[in-house]
Scaffold this motif. Structure first.
Motif, PDB file in Angstrom:
ATOM      1  N   LEU A   1       0.714  -1.216   0.003  1.00  0.00           N
ATOM      2  CA  LEU A   1      -0.052   0.067  -0.005  1.00  0.00           C
ATOM      3  C   LEU A   1       1.007   1.204  -0.012  1.00  0.00           C
ATOM      4  O   LEU A   1       1.991   1.432   0.769  1.00  0.00           O
ATOM      5  CB  LEU A   1      -0.740   0.202   1.174  1.00  0.00           C
ATOM      6  CG  LEU A   1      -1.849  -0.862   1.127  1.00  0.00           C
ATOM      7  CD1 LEU A   1      -2.886  -1.044   2.646  1.00  0.00           C
ATOM      8  CD2 LEU A   1      -3.013  -0.799   0.203  1.00  0.00           C
ATOM      9  N   ASP A   2       0.355   2.285  -0.774  1.00  0.00           N
ATOM     10  CA  ASP A   2       1.180   3.464  -0.632  1.00  0.00           C
ATOM     11  C   ASP A   2      -0.138   4.384  -0.556  1.00  0.00           C
ATOM     12  O   ASP A   2      -1.247   4.232  -0.548  1.00  0.00           O
ATOM     13  CB  ASP A   2       1.944   3.865  -1.970  1.00  0.00           C
ATOM     14  CG  ASP A   2       1.291   3.485  -3.071  1.00  0.00           C
ATOM     15  OD1 ASP A   2       0.167   3.962  -3.183  1.00  0.00           O
ATOM     16  OD2 ASP A   2       1.875   3.051  -4.166  1.00  0.00           O
ATOM     17  N   CYS A   3       0.192   5.744  -0.788  1.00  0.00           N
ATOM     18  CA  CYS A   3      -0.795   6.852  -0.609  1.00  0.00           C
ATOM     19  C   CYS A   3      -1.802   6.844  -1.488  1.00  0.00           C
ATOM     20  O   CYS A   3      -2.940   7.290  -1.460  1.00  0.00           O
ATOM     21  CB  CYS A   3      -0.035   8.338  -0.554  1.00  0.00           C
ATOM     22  SG  CYS A   3       0.834   8.712  -1.873  1.00  0.00           S
ATOM     23  N   SER A   4      -1.591   6.238  -2.715  1.00  0.00           N
ATOM     24  CA  SER A   4      -2.625   6.350  -3.854  1.00  0.00           C
ATOM     25  C   SER A   4      -3.474   4.750  -3.901  1.00  0.00           C
ATOM     26  O   SER A   4      -4.257   4.810  -4.858  1.00  0.00           O
ATOM     27  CB  SER A   4      -2.059   6.506  -4.951  1.00  0.00           C
ATOM     28  OG  SER A   4      -1.075   5.465  -5.371  1.00  0.00           O
ATOM     29  N   LYS A   5      -3.175   4.073  -3.112  1.00  0.00           N
ATOM     30  CA  LYS A   5      -3.719   2.762  -3.046  1.00  0.00           C
ATOM     31  C   LYS A   5      -4.873   2.517  -1.980  1.00  0.00           C
ATOM     32  O   LYS A   5      -4.607   3.137  -0.919  1.00  0.00           O
ATOM     33  CB  LYS A   5      -2.724   1.551  -3.038  1.00  0.00           C
ATOM     34  CG  LYS A   5      -1.918   1.739  -4.392  1.00  0.00           C
ATOM     35  CD  LYS A   5      -0.925   0.566  -4.300  1.00  0.00           C
ATOM     36  CE  LYS A   5      -0.015   0.406  -5.474  1.00  0.00           C
ATOM     37  NZ  LYS A   5       0.887  -0.808  -5.498  1.00  0.00           N
ATOM     38  N   LYS A   6      -5.677   1.619  -2.441  1.00  0.00           N
ATOM     39  CA  LYS A   6      -6.908   1.394  -1.310  1.00  0.00           C
ATOM     40  C   LYS A   6      -7.055  -0.053  -1.190  1.00  0.00           C
ATOM     41  O   LYS A   6      -6.664  -0.893  -2.029  1.00  0.00           O
ATOM     42  CB  LYS A   6      -8.254   2.217  -1.727  1.00  0.00           C
ATOM     43  CG  LYS A   6      -8.252   3.678  -1.486  1.00  0.00           C
ATOM     44  CD  LYS A   6      -9.707   4.076  -1.986  1.00  0.00           C
ATOM     45  CE  LYS A   6      -9.883   5.543  -1.516  1.00  0.00           C
ATOM     46  NZ  LYS A   6     -11.099   5.852  -1.863  1.00  0.00           N
ATOM     47  N   ILE A   7      -7.671  -0.593  -0.135  1.00  0.00           N
ATOM     48  CA  ILE A   7      -7.973  -1.935   0.244  1.00  0.00           C
ATOM     49  C   ILE A   7      -9.825  -2.047  -0.223  1.00  0.00           C
ATOM     50  O   ILE A   7     -10.509  -1.299   0.108  1.00  0.00           O
ATOM     51  CB  ILE A   7      -7.829  -2.356   1.755  1.00  0.00           C
ATOM     52  CG1 ILE A   7      -6.340  -2.167   1.867  1.00  0.00           C
ATOM     53  CG2 ILE A   7      -8.295  -3.711   1.880  1.00  0.00           C
ATOM     54  CD1 ILE A   7      -6.319  -2.151   3.566  1.00  0.00           C
ATOM     55  N   ALA A   8      -9.698  -3.094  -0.926  1.00  0.00           N
ATOM     56  CA  ALA A   8     -11.191  -3.307  -1.555  1.00  0.00           C
ATOM     57  C   ALA A   8     -11.747  -4.298  -0.797  1.00  0.00           C
ATOM     58  O   ALA A   8     -11.285  -5.403  -0.366  1.00  0.00           O
ATOM     59  CB  ALA A   8     -11.282  -3.754  -3.158  1.00  0.00           C
ATOM     60  N   CYS A   9     -12.961  -4.223  -0.064  1.00  0.00           N
ATOM     61  CA  CYS A   9     -13.780  -5.029   0.752  1.00  0.00           C
ATOM     62  C   CYS A   9     -14.959  -5.278   0.050  1.00  0.00           C
ATOM     63  O   CYS A   9     -15.740  -4.291   0.313  1.00  0.00           O
ATOM     64  CB  CYS A   9     -13.689  -4.713   2.102  1.00  0.00           C
ATOM     65  SG  CYS A   9     -14.708  -5.729   3.308  1.00  0.00           S
ATOM     66  N   ILE A  10     -15.279  -6.448  -0.441  1.00  0.00           N
ATOM     67  CA  ILE A  10     -16.617  -6.438  -0.953  1.00  0.00           C
ATOM     68  C   ILE A  10     -17.491  -7.724  -0.180  1.00  0.00           C
ATOM     69  O   ILE A  10     -17.015  -8.620   0.239  1.00  0.00           O
ATOM     70  CB  ILE A  10     -16.336  -7.257  -2.552  1.00  0.00           C
ATOM     71  CG1 ILE A  10     -15.611  -6.127  -3.223  1.00  0.00           C
ATOM     72  CG2 ILE A  10     -17.746  -7.392  -3.078  1.00  0.00           C
ATOM     73  CD1 ILE A  10     -14.964  -6.677  -4.658  1.00  0.00           C
ATOM     74  N   THR A  11     -18.657  -7.162  -0.010  1.00  0.00           N
ATOM     75  CA  THR A  11     -19.743  -8.139   0.622  1.00  0.00           C
ATOM     76  C   THR A  11     -20.964  -8.045  -0.195  1.00  0.00           C
ATOM     77  O   THR A  11     -21.163  -7.739  -1.056  1.00  0.00           O
ATOM     78  CB  THR A  11     -19.834  -7.568   2.183  1.00  0.00           C
ATOM     79  OG1 THR A  11     -20.788  -8.635   2.804  1.00  0.00           O
ATOM     80  CG2 THR A  11     -20.406  -6.322   2.279  1.00  0.00           C
ATOM     81  N   TYR A  12     -21.797  -9.184   0.696  1.00  0.00           N
ATOM     82  CA  TYR A  12     -23.007  -9.453  -0.232  1.00  0.00           C
ATOM     83  C   TYR A  12     -24.018  -8.525  -0.067  1.00  0.00           C
ATOM     84  O   TYR A  12     -24.763  -8.182  -0.962  1.00  0.00           O
ATOM     85  CB  TYR A  12     -23.483 -10.669   0.090  1.00  0.00           C
ATOM     86  CG  TYR A  12     -22.658 -12.056  -0.399  1.00  0.00           C
ATOM     87  CD1 TYR A  12     -22.934 -12.387  -1.964  1.00  0.00           C
ATOM     88  CD2 TYR A  12     -21.922 -12.755   0.298  1.00  0.00           C
ATOM     89  CE1 TYR A  12     -22.065 -13.273  -2.452  1.00  0.00           C
ATOM     90  CE2 TYR A  12     -21.157 -13.704  -0.384  1.00  0.00           C
ATOM     91  CZ  TYR A  12     -21.455 -13.947  -1.893  1.00  0.00           C
ATOM     92  OH  TYR A  12     -20.471 -15.234  -2.281  1.00  0.00           O
ATOM     93  N   THR A  13     -24.175  -8.007   1.003  1.00  0.00           N
ATOM     94  CA  THR A  13     -25.430  -7.093   1.360  1.00  0.00           C
ATOM     95  C   THR A  13     -25.085  -5.774   1.838  1.00  0.00           C
ATOM     96  O   THR A  13     -23.942  -5.476   2.430  1.00  0.00           O
ATOM     97  CB  THR A  13     -26.214  -7.687   2.322  1.00  0.00           C
ATOM     98  OG1 THR A  13     -25.368  -7.920   3.699  1.00  0.00           O
ATOM     99  CG2 THR A  13     -26.510  -9.229   2.257  1.00  0.00           C
ATOM    100  N   ASN A  14     -25.902  -4.763   1.746  1.00  0.00           N
ATOM    101  CA  ASN A  14     -25.914  -3.363   2.330  1.00  0.00           C
ATOM    102  C   ASN A  14     -25.674  -3.324   3.572  1.00  0.00           C
ATOM    103  O   ASN A  14     -24.945  -2.680   4.153  1.00  0.00           O
ATOM    104  CB  ASN A  14     -27.002  -2.580   1.763  1.00  0.00           C
ATOM    105  CG  ASN A  14     -26.975  -2.089   0.229  1.00  0.00           C
ATOM    106  OD1 ASN A  14     -25.991  -2.195  -0.568  1.00  0.00           O
ATOM    107  ND2 ASN A  14     -28.366  -2.147  -0.547  1.00  0.00           N
ATOM    108  N   ILE A  15     -26.312  -4.084   4.369  1.00  0.00           N
ATOM    109  CA  ILE A  15     -26.262  -4.548   5.708  1.00  0.00           C
ATOM    110  C   ILE A  15     -24.693  -4.825   6.289  1.00  0.00           C
ATOM    111  O   ILE A  15     -24.296  -4.198   7.170  1.00  0.00           O
ATOM    112  CB  ILE A  15     -27.082  -5.545   6.376  1.00  0.00           C
ATOM    113  CG1 ILE A  15     -28.625  -4.925   6.245  1.00  0.00           C
ATOM    114  CG2 ILE A  15     -26.995  -5.741   7.851  1.00  0.00           C
ATOM    115  CD1 ILE A  15     -29.855  -5.861   6.685  1.00  0.00           C
TER     116      ILE A  15
END
Length: 218
Positions: A46-60
């Motif tokens: 990670l550096d200042c321009s990168k993010k972590i993606a966390c994907i889940t199934y529901t809005n909750i």
């Protein structure tokens, strides 16, 4: 990958792939949130321009994870799979094909769920490009008035997916979903040749009707 026993407080290295098998209430969300924080603090990628993606199934699920993160939410993008695709693929690149489909990108404000309804299916059949070719037992009057056909077509439309065939992105349907149960309890599939193949040319119009006319310039 070997199977090991862990707890909801276990630390997993940022670069290590893993899959968790656990029942309800076992602490999966707790483990995930702690892992996100750990990756944010210790990852070498990670550096200042990168993010972590966390994907889940529901809005909750999205709301729960964001609430528990407390810090670092600006570096961690938490979303559903639909939200992730919309924000990172559809919205940035829709403009490249918008003119081809007369699509007004300025009116895009999020993804819409595919909700099947009798009225939308009937409206689609009424204006269908191949309506003149509908024949018994799948004439326009039969498709829109006999009670078994609309639900069968709805199940078929709900199976709609997209697939690249060569360089073309095309609709892919599960014809086996287009069925109804007759009065004798028997499963009856709609004919591929006499019904479904005639409906196929109008699928883009169906998608446009789902989105609504406000998204299209003509």
């Amino acid at each position: 990958m070997p199977t090991i026993n862990i707890t909801s407080d276990s630390i997993i290295a940022p670069e290590q792939h893993f899959r968790i098998f656990a029942g309800p209430g076992a602490g999966k969300t707790h483990l995930l949130v702690n892992h996100l924080k750990y990756v944010l603090q210790h990852s070498q990628r990670l550096d200042c321009s990168k993010k972590i993606a966390c994907i889940t199934y529901t809005n909750i699920g999205v709301e729960t994870i964001i609430k528990r993160l407390k810090f670092g939410s600006d570096r961690i993008e938490v979303s559903t799979i639909h939200g992730f695709i919309y924000h990172n693929i559809v919205k940035p690149y829709m403009s490249f094909i918008a003119e081809r489909f007369n699509f007004n990108v300025h009116r895009m404000d999020g993804h819409d769920d595919h909700i099947i309804s009798r009225s939308k299916i009937k409206a689609w059949l009424t204006s269908h490009i191949s309506r003149a070719n509908f024949r018994h037992p799948y004439s326009y009057e039969q498709l829109t008035r006999l009670p078994q056909y609309i639900p069968a077509i709805g199940n078929w439309l709900a199976s709609m997916q997209y697939k690249f065939i060569g360089e073309n992105l095309e609709f892919v349907m599960e014809n086996g979903k287009a069925f109804y149960i007759d009065d004798n309890g028997r499963r009856v599939n709609l004919s591929k040749v006499n019904c479904l193949d005639k409906l196929l040319p109008g699928l883009m119009d169906y998608k446009k009707n789902l989105l609504g006319k406000r998204y299209f310039t003509s």
